[in-house]
Design a protein around this motif. Structure first.
Motif, PDB file in Angstrom:
ATOM      1  N   GLU A   1     -12.799  -5.435  10.764  1.00 59.32           N
ATOM      2  CA  GLU A   1     -13.351  -4.276  10.064  1.00 59.32           C
ATOM      3  C   GLU A   1     -14.324  -3.584  11.005  1.00 59.32           C
TER       4      GLU A   1
ATOM      5  N   GLN B   1      -8.252  -1.907  -2.842  1.00 57.15           N
ATOM      6  CA  GLN B   1      -9.375  -1.399  -2.051  1.00 57.15           C
ATOM      7  C   GLN B   1     -10.628  -2.197  -2.385  1.00 57.15           C
ATOM      8  N   THR B   2     -11.453  -2.442  -1.381  1.00 62.99           N
ATOM      9  CA  THR B   2     -12.628  -3.282  -1.620  1.00 62.99           C
ATOM     10  C   THR B   2     -13.925  -2.494  -1.714  1.00 62.99           C
ATOM     11  N   GLU B   3     -13.935  -1.293  -1.135  1.00 60.92           N
ATOM     12  CA  GLU B   3     -15.145  -0.475  -1.194  1.00 60.92           C
ATOM     13  C   GLU B   3     -14.770   0.913  -1.678  1.00 60.92           C
ATOM     14  N   SER B   4     -15.685   1.575  -2.322  1.00 63.42           N
ATOM     15  CA  SER B   4     -15.315   2.853  -2.925  1.00 63.42           C
ATOM     16  C   SER B   4     -15.522   4.042  -1.996  1.00 63.42           C
TER      17      SER B   4
ATOM     18  N   ILE C   1      -2.193   2.570   3.078  1.00 65.44           N
ATOM     19  CA  ILE C   1      -3.495   2.562   2.430  1.00 65.44           C
ATOM     20  C   ILE C   1      -3.357   1.528   1.319  1.00 65.44           C
TER      21      ILE C   1
ATOM     22  N   GLY D   1       0.807  -1.212   0.000  1.00 68.17           N
ATOM     23  CA  GLY D   1       0.000   0.000   0.000  1.00 68.17           C
ATOM     24  C   GLY D   1       0.836   1.256   0.000  1.00 68.17           C
TER      25      GLY D   1
ATOM     26  N   PHE E   1     -12.008   3.037   7.081  1.00 66.56           N
ATOM     27  CA  PHE E   1     -11.960   4.279   6.309  1.00 66.56           C
ATOM     28  C   PHE E   1     -11.307   5.376   7.136  1.00 66.56           C
TER      29      PHE E   1
ATOM     30  N   TRP F   1      -9.085  -2.469   9.648  1.00 70.49           N
ATOM     31  CA  TRP F   1      -9.197  -2.095   8.243  1.00 70.49           C
ATOM     32  C   TRP F   1     -10.341  -1.101   8.212  1.00 70.49           C
TER      33      TRP F   1
ATOM     34  N   THR G   1     -12.815   8.045   0.769  1.00 70.00           N
ATOM     35  CA  THR G   1     -12.841   7.119  -0.359  1.00 70.00           C
ATOM     36  C   THR G   1     -11.856   5.975  -0.218  1.00 70.00           C
ATOM     37  N   GLU G   2     -11.048   6.013   0.852  1.00 68.32           N
ATOM     38  CA  GLU G   2     -10.034   4.966   0.973  1.00 68.32           C
ATOM     39  C   GLU G   2      -9.980   4.387   2.384  1.00 68.32           C
ATOM     40  N   LYS G   3      -9.743   3.102   2.408  1.00 63.21           N
ATOM     41  CA  LYS G   3      -9.554   2.434   3.685  1.00 63.21           C
ATOM     42  C   LYS G   3      -8.067   2.273   3.959  1.00 63.21           C
TER      43      LYS G   3
END
Length: 479
Positions: A410, A455-458, A451, A196, A429, A427, A470-472
RNA sequence: CGGGGCGUAGCGCAGCCUGGUAGCGCACCUGGUUCGGGACCAGGGGGUCGGAGGUUCAAAUCCUCUCGCCCCGACCA
């Protein structure tokens, strides 16, 4: 024999680690605080790491060179954030040959500056690019708190330094090397890593962008196991590294640097080791197989040694790194424990009963006790051993990955987040603001390790402030 | 650099409080018996008690200073 057992990892992870390093004879303390003597067994492991990496570097067009240990102090001062980052931890030479030096020399903490100096001389035209050089060396950083392999004043590593015509090329190189590190970690060391981007506060001094691979240790803490930096034009401007492009226009180069150090040895110890000691991944283990002969009488000894040596030679011929333990005066039981401490992946026991049956006993280091033991015919042993070594390699990776995933949460809210980083990774946001990052660190001791590129979610909301994000990031307490 | 702990044989420690000239376990060496999960018996070698100064007839022990290491924090690959 009261002191033969290690402290368990649960009792005292830190002491467990220290004792493995010393007792497996990987390294020893040096007379200077924070310095380390790497012993032959530890160095052999490092050499295998070097080979695995060097192979990958060469395959992607890089070449090795050597740059000097001593750097004029003024060089360090040429790049603003570089000097700010490194000056507190520099070792400086002020006397040479009994005379006070006109300009003090720093012992390299890293070589961006001296290499920048050289690249400025060597690069004139776009035809000279890219320059793709790596060097294997040691560097010195005057750290306050040290620990064998993980953080020492002097450490061994490789540092790659490249120069490119465009930002895109430099970025591609930075990412390529990150992938190489991840590939090495996963496929050679069986250390699952998360690749990352670093947050601004954790960025290398002088980099526009820093990427890292992060691994989870056996105590749930994170270890940065390798870094790759896109240096933008910062060093090019500080050292005047310029080239004439196709249109006859003078341009600054785009440079990168990337490094992986003996710290990785620490990662291997803390990822794979168990309460019996070290467990080495077969692909990197200096000794993959140890043969322990068992006998009572002289006659048995002769026969067993003879068989053991033939077996050893057959395994060597099959490309296995193997040794026989022919030490006198120590019992087989002692040898079993001894080689387990040292992390040898597979043990072959051979005694009179085996000679009679034409078999041997195999004992896998990754499965303690009876569970890891099996009988194996002497016929076709090399092939069987190779298969088992591959199996151990795969099993170690799976186990490490399962452990990491089981200790990665999470969290839905900040309370869950706090609990998660007590024992492992969270994990979550993150809005990207340094304020939230600092506050999280203050309250939980956890930092954004990176980071992740995957990434799995937007989108979601920052775990602390609730702002849209927008980033985890992967959060954890770090070494 | 702040807090804590510790420096006595290669390693781990006891002795220090209450000064009297150094001991235990492991390791090491020799011999013998052992040997399929950390063997046993006997004998033996090894110490400027971290360093310097002081008190004392006498210091590992009491006092002062100093150096180093480990752990926990702030900084870092």
């Amino acid at each position: 024999m009261a002191d033969q057992k290690l402290p368990t990892r649960a009792e005292d992870f830190s002491e467990w680690y220290n004792q493995i390093v010393l007792r497996a004879e990987l390294a020893d303390y040096a007379p200077v605080r924070g310095c380390m003597i790497v012993r032959p067994y530890g160095w052999a492991l490092w050499e295998n790491i070097q080979q695995a990496l060097d192979r990958r570097f060469k395959a992607t067009g890089h070449v090795n060179a050597a740059f000097p240990l001593l750097i004029p102090r003024s060089f360090i001062e040429k790049e603003q954030s570089h000097v700010a980052g490194f000056s507190p931890e520099l070792a400086v030479v002020t006397i040479g040959g009994g005379e006070k030096l006109e300009e003090p020399l720093v012992i390299r903490p890293t070589s961006e500056t001296i290499i920048g100096y050289a690249y400025a001389k060597w690069i004139q035209s776009y035809r000279d690019l890219p320059v793709l050089i790596n060097q294997w060396n040691s560097v010195v950083r005057w750290e306050l708190r040290t620990k064998l392999f993980l953080r020492t004043l002097e450490f061994f590593w490789q540092e790659g330094h490249t120069a490119h015509a465009t930002f895109d090329e430099a970025e591609a190189e930075t990412r390529q090397m990150l992938e190489i590190y991840a590939d090495f970690a996963i496929n050679e060391a069986a250390v699952p890593v998360i690749a990352g981007r670093k947050s601004a506060s954790e960025r290398f001094a002088g980099a526009d962008q820093t990427y890292s691979i992060e691994a989870m240790m056996g105590d749930g803490k994170a270890l940065q196991a390798g870094t790759s930096h896109n240096l933008g034009q910062n060093f090019a401007k500080a050292f005047n590294i310029r080239y004439l492009d196709r249109d006859g226009v003078l341009q600054f180069c785009w440079t990168t640097s990337w490094g992986l150090s003996t710290r990785f040895v620490g990662a291997i110890i803390m990822v794979h080791g168990d309460d019996q000691g070290l467990i080495l991944p077969p692909r990197l283990a200096p000794t993959q197989v140890v043969i322990v002969p068992i006998y009572k009488t002289d006659e048995e000894k002769t026969q067993v040694f003879d068989a053991a040596r033939k077996m050893r030679d057959a395994l060597i011929a099959a490309g296995v790194r193997v040794r026989t333990d022919e030490r006198e005066g120590t019992s087989p039981g002692f040898k079993f424990n001894d080689w387990e401490m040292r992390g040898v992946p597979l043990r072959i026991e051979i005694g009179p009963k085996d000679l009679a049956k034409g078999s041997v006993v195999l004992a896998r280091r990754d499965k303690p006790g009876k569970e890891g033991k099996s009988f194996q015919p002497q016929q076709g042993l090399p092939a069987a051993v190779s298969t088992i070594l591959e199996d151990i390699q795969a099993a170690l990776l799976t186990r490490a990955r399962n452990f990491r995933d089981a200790n990665t949460k999470e969290p839905k809210n900040y309370e869950e987040f706090k609990a998660a980083v007590e024992t492992g990774f969270a994990w979550a946001f993150w809005c990207g603001s340094p304020d939230c990052e600092a506050k999280i660190k203050e309250e939980t001791k956890a930092t954004v390790r990176c980071i992740p590129l995957a990434q799995t979610e937007s989108s979601g909301t920052c775990i602390l402030c609730g702002q849209r994000s927008t980033e985890k990031g992967i959060f954890g307490r770090a070494y």
